[in-house]
Design a protein around this motif. Structure first.
Motif, PDB file in Angstrom:
ATOM      1  N   MET A   1      27.386 -10.187  50.770  1.00  0.00           N
ATOM      2  CA  MET A   1      26.030  -9.691  50.599  1.00  0.00           C
ATOM      3  C   MET A   1      25.523 -10.183  49.245  1.00  0.00           C
ATOM      4  SD  MET A   1      24.743  -5.711  50.734  1.00  0.00           S
ATOM      5  CE  MET A   1      25.817  -5.369  52.098  1.00  0.00           C
ATOM      6  N   SER A   2      24.353 -10.803  49.237  1.00  0.00           N
ATOM      7  CA  SER A   2      23.840 -11.374  48.003  1.00  0.00           C
ATOM      8  C   SER A   2      22.987 -10.400  47.197  1.00  0.00           C
ATOM      9  CB  SER A   2      23.031 -12.638  48.308  1.00  0.00           C
ATOM     10  OG  SER A   2      21.939 -12.309  49.141  1.00  0.00           O
ATOM     11  N   THR A   3      22.567  -9.315  47.805  1.00  0.00           N
ATOM     12  CA  THR A   3      21.792  -8.303  47.093  1.00  0.00           C
ATOM     13  C   THR A   3      22.411  -6.936  47.365  1.00  0.00           C
ATOM     14  OG1 THR A   3      20.269  -8.024  48.943  1.00  0.00           O
ATOM     15  CG2 THR A   3      19.641  -9.620  47.251  1.00  0.00           C
ATOM     16  N   PRO A   4      22.187  -5.999  46.460  1.00  0.00           N
ATOM     17  CA  PRO A   4      22.739  -4.662  46.670  1.00  0.00           C
ATOM     18  C   PRO A   4      22.164  -4.014  47.935  1.00  0.00           C
ATOM     19  CG  PRO A   4      21.988  -4.922  44.404  1.00  0.00           C
ATOM     20  CD  PRO A   4      21.503  -6.112  45.173  1.00  0.00           C
ATOM     21  N   PRO A   5      22.926  -3.127  48.552  1.00  0.00           N
ATOM     22  CA  PRO A   5      22.439  -2.459  49.763  1.00  0.00           C
ATOM     23  C   PRO A   5      21.363  -1.419  49.460  1.00  0.00           C
ATOM     24  CG  PRO A   5      24.560  -1.561  49.106  1.00  0.00           C
ATOM     25  CD  PRO A   5      24.269  -2.719  48.193  1.00  0.00           C
ATOM     26  N   ASP A   6      20.626  -1.078  50.488  1.00  0.00           N
ATOM     27  CA  ASP A   6      19.661   0.028  50.441  1.00  0.00           C
ATOM     28  C   ASP A   6      18.614  -0.112  49.345  1.00  0.00           C
ATOM     29  OD1 ASP A   6      21.077   1.215  52.559  1.00  0.00           O
ATOM     30  OD2 ASP A   6      22.409   2.254  51.168  1.00  0.00           O
ATOM     31  N   GLY A   7      18.298  -1.346  48.935  1.00  0.00           N
ATOM     32  CA  GLY A   7      17.273  -1.560  47.923  1.00  0.00           C
ATOM     33  C   GLY A   7      17.672  -1.136  46.517  1.00  0.00           C
ATOM     34  N   LEU A   8      18.968  -0.923  46.293  1.00  0.00           N
ATOM     35  CA  LEU A   8      19.426  -0.538  44.958  1.00  0.00           C
ATOM     36  C   LEU A   8      19.218  -1.691  43.983  1.00  0.00           C
ATOM     37  CD1 LEU A   8      22.743   1.263  45.964  1.00  0.00           C
ATOM     38  CD2 LEU A   8      20.711   2.333  44.984  1.00  0.00           C
ATOM     39  N   PRO A   9      19.023  -1.394  42.698  1.00  0.00           N
ATOM     40  CA  PRO A   9      18.817  -2.463  41.719  1.00  0.00           C
ATOM     41  C   PRO A   9      20.121  -3.203  41.410  1.00  0.00           C
ATOM     42  CG  PRO A   9      18.798  -0.330  40.636  1.00  0.00           C
ATOM     43  CD  PRO A   9      18.883  -0.063  42.110  1.00  0.00           C
ATOM     44  N   VAL A  10      19.976  -4.404  40.864  1.00  0.00           N
ATOM     45  CA  VAL A  10      21.130  -5.227  40.496  1.00  0.00           C
ATOM     46  C   VAL A  10      21.878  -4.586  39.321  1.00  0.00           C
ATOM     47  CG1 VAL A  10      21.792  -7.492  39.582  1.00  0.00           C
ATOM     48  CG2 VAL A  10      20.086  -7.324  41.386  1.00  0.00           C
ATOM     49  N   TYR A  11      21.156  -3.967  38.406  1.00  0.00           N
ATOM     50  CA  TYR A  11      21.743  -3.331  37.222  1.00  0.00           C
ATOM     51  C   TYR A  11      21.471  -1.837  37.295  1.00  0.00           C
ATOM     52  CZ  TYR A  11      22.395  -2.064  32.304  1.00  0.00           C
ATOM     53  OH  TYR A  11      22.798  -1.474  31.141  1.00  0.00           O
ATOM     54  N   ARG A  12      22.520  -1.066  37.108  1.00  0.00           N
ATOM     55  CA  ARG A  12      22.367   0.391  37.131  1.00  0.00           C
ATOM     56  C   ARG A  12      23.154   0.995  35.978  1.00  0.00           C
ATOM     57  NH1 ARG A  12      24.572   2.265  42.767  1.00  0.00           N
ATOM     58  NH2 ARG A  12      23.799   4.272  42.055  1.00  0.00           N
ATOM     59  N   VAL A  13      22.644   2.082  35.425  1.00  0.00           N
ATOM     60  CA  VAL A  13      23.390   2.870  34.446  1.00  0.00           C
ATOM     61  C   VAL A  13      23.571   4.256  35.057  1.00  0.00           C
ATOM     62  CG1 VAL A  13      23.443   3.874  32.139  1.00  0.00           C
ATOM     63  CG2 VAL A  13      22.478   1.598  32.474  1.00  0.00           C
ATOM     64  N   LEU A  14      24.821   4.596  35.276  1.00  0.00           N
ATOM     65  CA  LEU A  14      25.160   5.908  35.830  1.00  0.00           C
ATOM     66  C   LEU A  14      25.483   6.833  34.665  1.00  0.00           C
ATOM     67  CD1 LEU A  14      27.511   4.578  38.642  1.00  0.00           C
ATOM     68  CD2 LEU A  14      25.082   5.107  38.813  1.00  0.00           C
ATOM     69  N   THR A  15      24.919   8.029  34.666  1.00  0.00           N
ATOM     70  CA  THR A  15      25.158   8.978  33.581  1.00  0.00           C
ATOM     71  C   THR A  15      25.458  10.350  34.163  1.00  0.00           C
ATOM     72  OG1 THR A  15      22.822   9.574  33.415  1.00  0.00           O
ATOM     73  CG2 THR A  15      23.592   7.768  32.020  1.00  0.00           C
ATOM     74  N   GLY A  16      26.127  11.147  33.372  1.00  0.00           N
ATOM     75  CA  GLY A  16      26.383  12.518  33.783  1.00  0.00           C
ATOM     76  C   GLY A  16      27.525  13.125  33.011  1.00  0.00           C
ATOM     77  N   PRO A  17      27.806  14.393  33.287  1.00  0.00           N
ATOM     78  CA  PRO A  17      28.938  15.048  32.655  1.00  0.00           C
ATOM     79  C   PRO A  17      30.234  14.343  33.047  1.00  0.00           C
ATOM     80  CG  PRO A  17      27.658  16.610  33.990  1.00  0.00           C
ATOM     81  CD  PRO A  17      27.098  15.253  34.224  1.00  0.00           C
ATOM     82  N   ASP A  18      31.192  14.363  32.160  1.00  0.00           N
ATOM     83  CA  ASP A  18      32.488  13.744  32.429  1.00  0.00           C
ATOM     84  C   ASP A  18      33.280  14.657  33.356  1.00  0.00           C
ATOM     85  OD1 ASP A  18      34.721  12.146  32.383  1.00  0.00           O
ATOM     86  OD2 ASP A  18      35.378  12.789  30.390  1.00  0.00           O
ATOM     87  N   ASP A  19      33.012  14.508  34.661  1.00  0.00           N
ATOM     88  CA  ASP A  19      33.695  15.344  35.648  1.00  0.00           C
ATOM     89  C   ASP A  19      34.018  14.517  36.891  1.00  0.00           C
ATOM     90  OD1 ASP A  19      31.227  15.049  36.910  1.00  0.00           O
ATOM     91  OD2 ASP A  19      30.655  17.148  36.694  1.00  0.00           O
TER      92      ASP A  19
END
Length: 61
Positions: A1-19
């Motif tokens: 697959m040359s592009t991410p699925p479901d229209g997701l961006p090529v670059y993502r930053v995931l954030t949240g509590p360390d859990d």
């Protein structure tokens, strides 16, 4: 697959509590085909440890 699925961006930053939920989100991104981009950033907001992890969609050369 040359592009991410479901229209997701090529670059993502995931954030949240360390859990476990944050770890699952990163694991799911890797499972979709994303690659980690650098190491995680970790901070403390006065109550919780908060993590950020960048992921990128690999490009075809």
């Amino acid at each position: 697959m040359s592009t991410p699925p479901d229209g997701l961006p090529v670059y993502r930053v995931l954030t949240g509590p360390d859990d476990a939920a944050f770890c699952r989100r990163v694991s799911e991104a890797i499972g979709l085909g994303y690659a980690l981009h650098g190491g995680p950033a970790v901070t403390f907001d006065g109550e919780n440890v908060v993590v950020a992890q960048a992921v990128v969609w690999p490009t075809q050369s």
